[in-house]
Design an enzyme around this catalytic site. Structure first.
Site, PDB file in Angstrom:
ATOM      1  N   SER A  63     -46.004  -4.947 -12.206  1.00  0.00           N
ATOM      2  CA  SER A  63     -45.437  -3.687 -12.132  1.00  0.00           C
ATOM      3  C   SER A  63     -44.613  -4.019 -11.035  1.00  0.00           C
ATOM      4  CB  SER A  63     -46.605  -2.843 -11.666  1.00  0.00           C
ATOM      5  OG  SER A  63     -46.188  -1.479 -11.414  1.00  0.00           O
ATOM      6  N   HIS A  68     -39.232  -0.157   2.451  1.00  0.00           N
ATOM      7  CA  HIS A  68     -38.257   0.751   2.892  1.00  0.00           C
ATOM      8  C   HIS A  68     -38.267   0.628   4.154  1.00  0.00           C
ATOM      9  CE1 HIS A  68     -37.684   2.559  -1.242  1.00  0.00           C
ATOM     10  NE2 HIS A  68     -39.112   2.527  -0.985  1.00  0.00           N
ATOM     11  N   CYS A  83     -50.951  -3.866 -12.253  1.00  0.00           N
ATOM     12  CA  CYS A  83     -51.643  -3.474 -13.293  1.00  0.00           C
ATOM     13  C   CYS A  83     -52.352  -4.994 -13.643  1.00  0.00           C
ATOM     14  CB  CYS A  83     -51.121  -3.297 -14.593  1.00  0.00           C
ATOM     15  SG  CYS A  83     -50.258  -1.600 -14.182  1.00  0.00           S
TER      16      CYS A  83
END
Length: 150
Positions: A63, A68, A83
């Site tokens: 995934s 940030h 996943c």
């Protein structure tokens, strides 16, 4: 429906300005976390903001992982979604904490795809009538007060 993936969102507070604004440092931290957490890197992308801050994304076969940074606040928002059963998002977060050394963290663990039962999939609507009740109660209090004053 069974759980499809594990999604960890982590708010890291009190991190070093220099580390949060250093692209090579963040890239090294993320690539180490990917490797140590048994994840497969497909692509690494980033954007450096001016005057400071950056966004980095590791696209994974499992995934993604993103960071940030807000160096002026000493804050990093980390997102790790995987996943399958062979990757360890919790290990990735632990490694990132070791690199960024936050003073405080807040972690949210989300089980993706876990609807439980069919009734859990229906949207829940809440209607609050508390403001109307407050108006009625206030009116009654005013009338009560005025009837006592003579």
């Amino acid at each position: 429906m069974k759980v499809i993936g594990k999604h960890l969102t982590v708010d890291m507070y009190g991190c070093s300005f220099a580390n949060l604004d250093n692209l090579e440092f963040i890239k090294n931290a993320m690539l180490t976390a990917v490797s140590e957490a048994n994840m497969t890197l497909l692509n690494f992308s980033y954007h450096k903001f001016e005057p400071q801050g950056l966004t980095a994304l590791a696209l994974l076969a499992e995934s993604h992982m993103s960071i940030h940074t807000y160096p002026e606040l000493g804050y990093a928002a980390v997102d790790v979604f995987t996943c399958g059963d062979h990757s360890r998002p919790d290990r990735a977060v632990s490694i990132l904490k070791g690199f960024l050394k936050p003073e405080k963290t807040k972690t949210t663990n989300i089980k993706r795809g876990d609807f439980g039962s069919e009734s859990d999939m229906k949207p829940k609507v809440r209607i609050s009538i508390a403001p109307l009740r407050r108006v009625r109660n206030t009116g009654a209090k005013v009338l009560n007060f005025l009837s006592k004053v003579k």
